[in-house]
Design a protein around this motif. Structure first.
Motif, PDB file in Angstrom:
ATOM      1  N   PHE A  32      18.475   7.472  -3.780  1.00 18.07           N
ATOM      2  CA  PHE A  32      18.814   8.268  -4.765  1.00 18.07           C
ATOM      3  C   PHE A  32      18.830   9.907  -4.272  1.00 18.07           C
ATOM      4  CE2 PHE A  32      16.965   4.934  -7.039  1.00 18.07           C
ATOM      5  CZ  PHE A  32      18.183   4.509  -7.902  1.00 18.07           C
ATOM      6  N   THR A  33      19.575  10.573  -5.060  1.00 17.20           N
ATOM      7  CA  THR A  33      19.481  11.996  -4.464  1.00 17.20           C
ATOM      8  C   THR A  33      19.397  12.844  -5.607  1.00 17.20           C
ATOM      9  OG1 THR A  33      20.991  13.653  -3.144  1.00 17.20           O
ATOM     10  CG2 THR A  33      22.170  12.160  -4.470  1.00 17.20           C
ATOM     11  N   THR A  34      19.099  14.085  -5.440  1.00 21.23           N
ATOM     12  CA  THR A  34      18.704  15.117  -6.611  1.00 21.23           C
ATOM     13  C   THR A  34      20.072  15.950  -7.008  1.00 21.23           C
ATOM     14  OG1 THR A  34      16.545  15.154  -6.094  1.00 21.23           O
ATOM     15  CG2 THR A  34      17.367  16.803  -7.612  1.00 21.23           C
ATOM     16  N   LEU A  35      20.404  16.030  -8.355  1.00 20.66           N
ATOM     17  CA  LEU A  35      21.404  17.001  -8.629  1.00 20.66           C
ATOM     18  C   LEU A  35      20.728  17.960  -9.648  1.00 20.66           C
ATOM     19  CD1 LEU A  35      24.555  17.655  -9.349  1.00 20.66           C
ATOM     20  CD2 LEU A  35      24.232  15.948 -11.027  1.00 20.66           C
ATOM     21  N   ARG A  36      21.056  19.226  -9.442  1.00 21.51           N
ATOM     22  CA  ARG A  36      20.530  20.186 -10.129  1.00 21.51           C
ATOM     23  C   ARG A  36      21.518  20.918 -10.840  1.00 21.51           C
ATOM     24  NH1 ARG A  36      16.093  24.107  -7.199  1.00 21.51           N
ATOM     25  NH2 ARG A  36      15.471  22.098  -6.940  1.00 21.51           N
ATOM     26  N   ILE A  37      21.505  21.427 -12.178  1.00 23.22           N
ATOM     27  CA  ILE A  37      22.370  21.917 -12.974  1.00 23.22           C
ATOM     28  C   ILE A  37      21.985  23.066 -13.493  1.00 23.22           C
ATOM     29  CG2 ILE A  37      23.948  21.760 -14.913  1.00 23.22           C
ATOM     30  CD1 ILE A  37      23.909  18.847 -14.558  1.00 23.22           C
ATOM     31  N   ARG A  38      22.570  24.299 -13.006  1.00 24.04           N
ATOM     32  CA  ARG A  38      22.033  25.524 -13.324  1.00 24.04           C
ATOM     33  C   ARG A  38      22.892  26.111 -14.523  1.00 24.04           C
ATOM     34  NH1 ARG A  38      19.107  27.695  -9.129  1.00 24.04           N
ATOM     35  NH2 ARG A  38      19.174  26.112  -7.105  1.00 24.04           N
ATOM     36  N   ASN A  39      22.227  27.058 -14.988  1.00 25.24           N
ATOM     37  CA  ASN A  39      22.873  28.046 -16.232  1.00 25.24           C
ATOM     38  C   ASN A  39      23.507  26.889 -17.369  1.00 25.24           C
ATOM     39  OD1 ASN A  39      22.835  30.289 -14.410  1.00 25.24           O
ATOM     40  ND2 ASN A  39      24.505  29.487 -13.398  1.00 25.24           N
ATOM     41  N   VAL A  40      22.655  26.372 -17.736  1.00 23.42           N
ATOM     42  CA  VAL A  40      22.906  25.376 -18.799  1.00 23.42           C
ATOM     43  C   VAL A  40      22.805  26.137 -20.112  1.00 23.42           C
ATOM     44  CG1 VAL A  40      22.245  23.293 -20.426  1.00 23.42           C
ATOM     45  CG2 VAL A  40      22.308  23.042 -17.689  1.00 23.42           C
ATOM     46  N   PRO A  41      23.618  26.369 -20.977  1.00 24.04           N
ATOM     47  CA  PRO A  41      23.305  27.165 -22.305  1.00 24.04           C
ATOM     48  C   PRO A  41      22.444  26.573 -23.054  1.00 24.04           C
ATOM     49  CG  PRO A  41      25.800  26.636 -21.889  1.00 24.04           C
ATOM     50  CD  PRO A  41      25.119  25.907 -21.093  1.00 24.04           C
ATOM     51  N   LYS A  42      21.668  27.506 -23.621  1.00 24.14           N
ATOM     52  CA  LYS A  42      20.230  27.078 -24.361  1.00 24.14           C
ATOM     53  C   LYS A  42      20.779  26.102 -25.582  1.00 24.14           C
ATOM     54  CE  LYS A  42      17.418  31.047 -23.524  1.00 24.14           C
ATOM     55  NZ  LYS A  42      16.079  31.190 -23.733  1.00 24.14           N
ATOM     56  N   ASN A  43      21.792  26.392 -26.156  1.00 17.63           N
ATOM     57  CA  ASN A  43      22.168  25.317 -27.324  1.00 17.63           C
ATOM     58  C   ASN A  43      22.309  23.907 -26.836  1.00 17.63           C
ATOM     59  OD1 ASN A  43      24.726  26.033 -26.127  1.00 17.63           O
ATOM     60  ND2 ASN A  43      25.695  26.311 -27.993  1.00 17.63           N
ATOM     61  N   LEU A  44      23.226  23.863 -25.662  1.00 20.22           N
ATOM     62  CA  LEU A  44      23.496  22.599 -25.057  1.00 20.22           C
ATOM     63  C   LEU A  44      22.217  21.956 -24.733  1.00 20.22           C
ATOM     64  CD1 LEU A  44      25.421  20.448 -23.934  1.00 20.22           C
ATOM     65  CD2 LEU A  44      25.484  21.779 -22.052  1.00 20.22           C
ATOM     66  N   HIS A  45      21.151  22.688 -24.074  1.00 16.86           N
ATOM     67  CA  HIS A  45      19.785  22.274 -23.823  1.00 16.86           C
ATOM     68  C   HIS A  45      19.101  21.712 -24.754  1.00 16.86           C
ATOM     69  CE1 HIS A  45      15.824  22.197 -22.317  1.00 16.86           C
ATOM     70  NE2 HIS A  45      16.338  21.991 -21.378  1.00 16.86           N
ATOM     71  N   ARG A  46      19.365  22.479 -25.783  1.00 18.26           N
ATOM     72  CA  ARG A  46      18.631  21.671 -27.100  1.00 18.26           C
ATOM     73  C   ARG A  46      19.106  20.586 -27.716  1.00 18.26           C
ATOM     74  NH1 ARG A  46      18.260  27.406 -28.701  1.00 18.26           N
ATOM     75  NH2 ARG A  46      20.204  27.210 -29.842  1.00 18.26           N
ATOM     76  N   ARG A  47      20.532  20.467 -27.555  1.00 16.70           N
ATOM     77  CA  ARG A  47      21.286  19.264 -28.233  1.00 16.70           C
ATOM     78  C   ARG A  47      20.835  17.939 -27.153  1.00 16.70           C
ATOM     79  NH1 ARG A  47      27.292  20.799 -29.398  1.00 16.70           N
ATOM     80  NH2 ARG A  47      26.778  21.662 -27.074  1.00 16.70           N
ATOM     81  N   LEU A  48      20.794  18.495 -25.917  1.00 15.46           N
ATOM     82  CA  LEU A  48      20.556  17.299 -24.760  1.00 15.46           C
ATOM     83  C   LEU A  48      19.066  16.834 -25.104  1.00 15.46           C
ATOM     84  CD1 LEU A  48      22.076  18.730 -21.355  1.00 15.46           C
ATOM     85  CD2 LEU A  48      22.691  16.490 -22.957  1.00 15.46           C
ATOM     86  N   LYS A  49      18.256  17.702 -25.324  1.00 13.64           N
ATOM     87  CA  LYS A  49      16.858  17.277 -25.481  1.00 13.64           C
ATOM     88  C   LYS A  49      16.361  16.639 -26.683  1.00 13.64           C
ATOM     89  CE  LYS A  49      12.170  19.603 -25.477  1.00 13.64           C
ATOM     90  NZ  LYS A  49      11.516  20.782 -25.205  1.00 13.64           N
ATOM     91  N   ALA A  50      17.365  16.794 -27.735  1.00 13.52           N
ATOM     92  CA  ALA A  50      16.861  16.223 -29.119  1.00 13.52           C
ATOM     93  C   ALA A  50      17.627  14.755 -28.936  1.00 13.52           C
ATOM     94  CB  ALA A  50      17.807  16.886 -30.293  1.00 13.52           C
ATOM     95  N   ARG A  51      18.819  14.685 -28.399  1.00 12.52           N
ATOM     96  CA  ARG A  51      19.517  13.193 -28.367  1.00 12.52           C
ATOM     97  C   ARG A  51      18.772  12.559 -27.318  1.00 12.52           C
ATOM     98  NH1 ARG A  51      26.132  14.355 -28.625  1.00 12.52           N
ATOM     99  NH2 ARG A  51      26.171  15.486 -30.402  1.00 12.52           N
ATOM    100  N   SER A  52      18.201  13.027 -26.337  1.00 11.34           N
ATOM    101  CA  SER A  52      17.480  11.958 -25.496  1.00 11.34           C
ATOM    102  C   SER A  52      16.171  11.600 -25.945  1.00 11.34           C
ATOM    103  CB  SER A  52      17.148  12.860 -24.153  1.00 11.34           C
ATOM    104  OG  SER A  52      16.407  13.985 -24.257  1.00 11.34           O
TER     105      SER A  52
END
Length: 75
Positions: free
Chosen positions: A2-22
């Motif tokens: 496995f390798t690591t993928l880092r995603i920067r500059n995720v908009p806060k509203n997208l981050h909230r939706r990802l957190k809620a859905r996960s």
């Protein structure tokens, strides 16, 4: 391996939706995003589909669909 993928500059509203859905899926955000990426890349792109189709042999229908429809209308 496995390798690591880092995603920067995720908009806060997208981050909230990802957190809620996960959380609703009972997964970590990393697991959830990885599953979504996997689903996206499991589907062939339009270009991949067109390339596969271009490699298939040409099919000639006899009689043609137009001929069949015309004959049905005339009967």
């Amino acid at each position: 391996m496995f390798t690591t993928l880092r995603i920067r500059n995720v908009p806060k509203n997208l981050h909230r939706r990802l957190k809620a859905r996960s959380a609703l899926a009972g997964m970590s955000m990393s697991e959830f995003v990885l599953r979504q990426i996997g689903r996206e890349f499991a589907q062939p792109t339009r270009e991949e589909i067109l390339e596969r189709l271009s490699k298939l042999p040409e099919v000639r229908l006899e009689p043609t669909p137009a001929d069949v429809i015309r004959a049905e209308r005339d009967s």
